[in-house]
Design a protein around this motif. Structure first.
Motif, PDB file in Angstrom:
ATOM      1  N   ILE A 112      26.294  70.516  17.524  1.00 11.59           N
ATOM      2  CA  ILE A 112      27.325  70.031  18.454  1.00 11.59           C
ATOM      3  C   ILE A 112      26.936  68.714  19.124  1.00 11.59           C
ATOM      4  O   ILE A 112      27.701  67.744  19.096  1.00 11.59           O
ATOM      5  N   THR A 113      25.752  68.657  19.714  1.00 13.75           N
ATOM      6  CA  THR A 113      25.347  67.440  20.433  1.00 13.75           C
ATOM      7  C   THR A 113      25.131  66.272  19.474  1.00 13.75           C
ATOM      8  O   THR A 113      25.527  65.140  19.774  1.00 13.75           O
ATOM      9  N   ARG A 114      24.545  66.556  18.298  1.00  9.86           N
ATOM     10  CA  ARG A 114      24.342  65.483  17.314  1.00  9.86           C
ATOM     11  C   ARG A 114      25.684  64.937  16.829  1.00  9.86           C
ATOM     12  O   ARG A 114      25.862  63.723  16.724  1.00  9.86           O
ATOM     13  N   LEU A 115      26.637  65.825  16.569  1.00  8.34           N
ATOM     14  CA  LEU A 115      27.974  65.376  16.157  1.00  8.34           C
ATOM     15  C   LEU A 115      28.589  64.489  17.233  1.00  8.34           C
ATOM     16  O   LEU A 115      29.162  63.443  16.929  1.00  8.34           O
ATOM     17  N   ALA A 116      28.475  64.910  18.480  1.00  9.53           N
ATOM     18  CA  ALA A 116      29.017  64.113  19.583  1.00  9.53           C
ATOM     19  C   ALA A 116      28.399  62.712  19.584  1.00  9.53           C
ATOM     20  O   ALA A 116      29.120  61.711  19.668  1.00  9.53           O
ATOM     21  N   SER A 117      27.076  62.656  19.455  1.00 12.82           N
ATOM     22  CA  SER A 117      26.387  61.360  19.451  1.00 12.82           C
ATOM     23  C   SER A 117      26.791  60.500  18.259  1.00 12.82           C
ATOM     24  O   SER A 117      27.039  59.301  18.395  1.00 12.82           O
ATOM     25  N   GLU A 118      26.871  61.122  17.083  1.00 11.42           N
ATOM     26  CA  GLU A 118      27.217  60.373  15.871  1.00 11.42           C
ATOM     27  C   GLU A 118      28.668  59.901  15.880  1.00 11.42           C
ATOM     28  O   GLU A 118      28.959  58.777  15.493  1.00 11.42           O
ATOM     29  N   ILE A 119      29.573  60.750  16.303  1.00 11.24           N
ATOM     30  CA  ILE A 119      31.006  60.449  16.225  1.00 11.24           C
ATOM     31  C   ILE A 119      31.465  59.522  17.349  1.00 11.24           C
ATOM     32  O   ILE A 119      32.281  58.641  17.134  1.00 11.24           O
ATOM     33  N   THR A 120      30.960  59.754  18.556  1.00 13.96           N
ATOM     34  CA  THR A 120      31.452  58.990  19.709  1.00 13.96           C
ATOM     35  C   THR A 120      30.413  58.042  20.292  1.00 13.96           C
ATOM     36  O   THR A 120      30.747  57.222  21.143  1.00 13.96           O
ATOM     37  N   GLY A 121      29.150  58.208  19.891  1.00 12.91           N
ATOM     38  CA  GLY A 121      28.094  57.395  20.478  1.00 12.91           C
ATOM     39  C   GLY A 121      27.637  57.913  21.837  1.00 12.91           C
ATOM     40  O   GLY A 121      26.800  57.307  22.491  1.00 12.91           O
ATOM     41  N   ARG A 122      28.184  59.057  22.278  1.00 14.86           N
ATOM     42  CA  ARG A 122      27.850  59.600  23.592  1.00 14.86           C
ATOM     43  C   ARG A 122      27.624  61.102  23.497  1.00 14.86           C
ATOM     44  O   ARG A 122      28.549  61.855  23.203  1.00 14.86           O
ATOM     45  N   ALA A 123      26.409  61.547  23.786  1.00 16.50           N
ATOM     46  CA  ALA A 123      26.089  62.982  23.744  1.00 16.50           C
ATOM     47  C   ALA A 123      26.899  63.771  24.758  1.00 16.50           C
ATOM     48  O   ALA A 123      27.150  64.959  24.560  1.00 16.50           O
ATOM     49  N   ILE A 124      27.359  63.127  25.820  1.00 16.96           N
ATOM     50  CA  ILE A 124      28.109  63.808  26.875  1.00 16.96           C
ATOM     51  C   ILE A 124      29.431  64.368  26.354  1.00 16.96           C
ATOM     52  O   ILE A 124      30.017  65.250  26.969  1.00 16.96           O
ATOM     53  N   THR A 125      29.897  63.917  25.194  1.00 16.86           N
ATOM     54  CA  THR A 125      31.146  64.448  24.639  1.00 16.86           C
ATOM     55  C   THR A 125      30.909  65.745  23.857  1.00 16.86           C
ATOM     56  O   THR A 125      31.843  66.282  23.262  1.00 16.86           O
ATOM     57  N   ALA A 126      29.695  66.282  23.906  1.00 18.44           N
ATOM     58  CA  ALA A 126      29.391  67.553  23.225  1.00 18.44           C
ATOM     59  C   ALA A 126      30.306  68.675  23.727  1.00 18.44           C
ATOM     60  O   ALA A 126      30.693  69.551  22.952  1.00 18.44           O
ATOM     61  N   ASN A 127      30.674  68.642  25.004  1.00 21.00           N
ATOM     62  CA  ASN A 127      31.559  69.687  25.528  1.00 21.00           C
ATOM     63  C   ASN A 127      32.915  69.669  24.832  1.00 21.00           C
ATOM     64  O   ASN A 127      33.494  70.717  24.562  1.00 21.00           O
ATOM     65  N   VAL A 128      33.406  68.493  24.488  1.00 21.27           N
ATOM     66  CA  VAL A 128      34.702  68.384  23.812  1.00 21.27           C
ATOM     67  C   VAL A 128      34.572  68.789  22.346  1.00 21.27           C
ATOM     68  O   VAL A 128      35.456  69.446  21.802  1.00 21.27           O
ATOM     69  N   VAL A 129      33.450  68.429  21.717  1.00 18.79           N
ATOM     70  CA  VAL A 129      33.184  68.900  20.347  1.00 18.79           C
ATOM     71  C   VAL A 129      33.169  70.432  20.352  1.00 18.79           C
ATOM     72  O   VAL A 129      33.768  71.079  19.484  1.00 18.79           O
ATOM     73  N   ALA A 130      32.498  71.012  21.344  1.00 14.13           N
ATOM     74  CA  ALA A 130      32.419  72.481  21.451  1.00 14.13           C
ATOM     75  C   ALA A 130      33.809  73.098  21.614  1.00 14.13           C
ATOM     76  O   ALA A 130      34.104  74.140  21.010  1.00 14.13           O
ATOM     77  N   LEU A 131      34.673  72.466  22.402  1.00 14.63           N
ATOM     78  CA  LEU A 131      36.037  72.972  22.566  1.00 14.63           C
ATOM     79  C   LEU A 131      36.799  72.928  21.246  1.00 14.63           C
ATOM     80  O   LEU A 131      37.530  73.861  20.909  1.00 14.63           O
ATOM     81  N   GLY A 132      36.618  71.856  20.483  1.00 12.51           N
ATOM     82  CA  GLY A 132      37.269  71.760  19.176  1.00 12.51           C
ATOM     83  C   GLY A 132      36.814  72.876  18.254  1.00 12.51           C
ATOM     84  O   GLY A 132      37.632  73.505  17.569  1.00 12.51           O
ATOM     85  N   ALA A 133      35.512  73.147  18.255  1.00 10.06           N
ATOM     86  CA  ALA A 133      34.977  74.228  17.417  1.00 10.06           C
ATOM     87  C   ALA A 133      35.525  75.582  17.876  1.00 10.06           C
ATOM     88  O   ALA A 133      35.963  76.392  17.054  1.00 10.06           O
ATOM     89  N   LEU A 134      35.514  75.819  19.181  1.00  8.05           N
ATOM     90  CA  LEU A 134      36.001  77.084  19.737  1.00  8.05           C
ATOM     91  C   LEU A 134      37.467  77.322  19.364  1.00  8.05           C
ATOM     92  O   LEU A 134      37.835  78.388  18.873  1.00  8.05           O
ATOM     93  N   VAL A 135      38.299  76.325  19.590  1.00 10.00           N
ATOM     94  CA  VAL A 135      39.727  76.469  19.296  1.00 10.00           C
ATOM     95  C   VAL A 135      39.957  76.558  17.791  1.00 10.00           C
ATOM     96  O   VAL A 135      40.772  77.355  17.320  1.00 10.00           O
ATOM     97  N   GLY A 136      39.195  75.781  17.018  1.00  3.62           N
ATOM     98  CA  GLY A 136      39.324  75.835  15.563  1.00  3.62           C
ATOM     99  C   GLY A 136      38.968  77.201  14.996  1.00  3.62           C
ATOM    100  O   GLY A 136      39.590  77.669  14.038  1.00  3.62           O
ATOM    101  N   LEU A 137      38.001  77.866  15.580  1.00  4.58           N
ATOM    102  CA  LEU A 137      37.569  79.187  15.108  1.00  4.58           C
ATOM    103  C   LEU A 137      38.436  80.324  15.619  1.00  4.58           C
ATOM    104  O   LEU A 137      38.621  81.320  14.928  1.00  4.58           O
ATOM    105  N   THR A 138      38.931  80.224  16.839  1.00  6.47           N
ATOM    106  CA  THR A 138      39.601  81.370  17.460  1.00  6.47           C
ATOM    107  C   THR A 138      41.119  81.236  17.574  1.00  6.47           C
ATOM    108  O   THR A 138      41.809  82.252  17.634  1.00  6.47           O
ATOM    109  N   GLY A 139      41.622  80.026  17.696  1.00  2.00           N
ATOM    110  CA  GLY A 139      43.041  79.839  17.948  1.00  2.00           C
ATOM    111  C   GLY A 139      43.475  80.414  19.289  1.00  2.00           C
ATOM    112  O   GLY A 139      44.648  80.700  19.495  1.00  2.00           O
TER     113      GLY A 139
END
Length: 182
Positions: free
Chosen positions: A119-146
């Motif tokens: 999650i944190t690595r994806l945030a850093s790679e995609i946005t350049g900011r590790a602080i967006t890990a929380n939003v990556v996590a929300l995407g994963a959560l919603v993508g898995l659970t609906g």
């Protein structure tokens, strides 16, 4: 997607270290449910006295009807962005609950069927900011659970994103959705 014990109630715990944005993620998730998906939602939070660096958690209860108890009793889902969060809260996950961990920050996982995402690595790679890990996590959560619609989580993220960061947050959310498709 409702809990088996309460068919209209879904309990989610988002946990990590202070500063990782998990409390904000909980607020965004609750707003997505209540403001954009016409569901009931309650969000509570707690964090250690250290604030930044100490354990923090947000709990969100989402239901189709009124919520009589605002706390997570046994989580349907735990998102853990730190080892301490996983160690502290994994034992409070339902037997058939979903555990989502940041695979680079959580090395000891109590179950073999946990969903491991960098999650944190994806945030850093995609946005350049590790602080967006929380939003990556929300995407994963919603993508898995609906548990909320993609449209609702997108609108809630947009409503909370600081001016000028909307595009970065869109990319982070999409990275979470994409990570769980693989």
């Amino acid at each position: 997607m409702a809990s088996k014990t309460h068919p209209d109630r879904y309990e989610i715990r988002l946990a990590g270290e202070g500063g990782q944005g998990m409390i904000l993620a909980g607020i965004i998730l609750a707003e997505a449910a209540a403001m954009y998906d016409d569901k009931y939602a309650v969000q509570t939070q707690s964090y250690g006295p250290e604030a930044r660096g100490g354990a923090s958690k947000a709990e969100v209860v989402i239901a189709d009807g009124e919520i009589d108890h605002p706390e997570v009793l046994l989580a349907d889902v735990l998102v853990a962005l730190s080892q301490e969060a996983c160690d502290k809260y994994a034992n409070n996950l339902k037997k058939d609950g979903l555990l989502i961990v940041d695979e680079e920050k959580v090395k000891r996982v109590p179950t073999t069927d946990a969903i491991r995402i960098p999650i944190t690595r994806l945030a850093s790679e995609i946005t350049g900011r590790a602080i967006t890990a929380n939003v990556v996590a929300l995407g994963a959560l919603v993508g898995l659970t609906g548990v909320v619609s993609k449209d609702a989580i997108q609108k809630a993220v947009d409503a909370r994103a600081p001016k000028g960061t909307e595009e970065m947050n869109h990319k982070a959310l999409e990275a979470g959705f994409e990570a769980v498709k693989r």
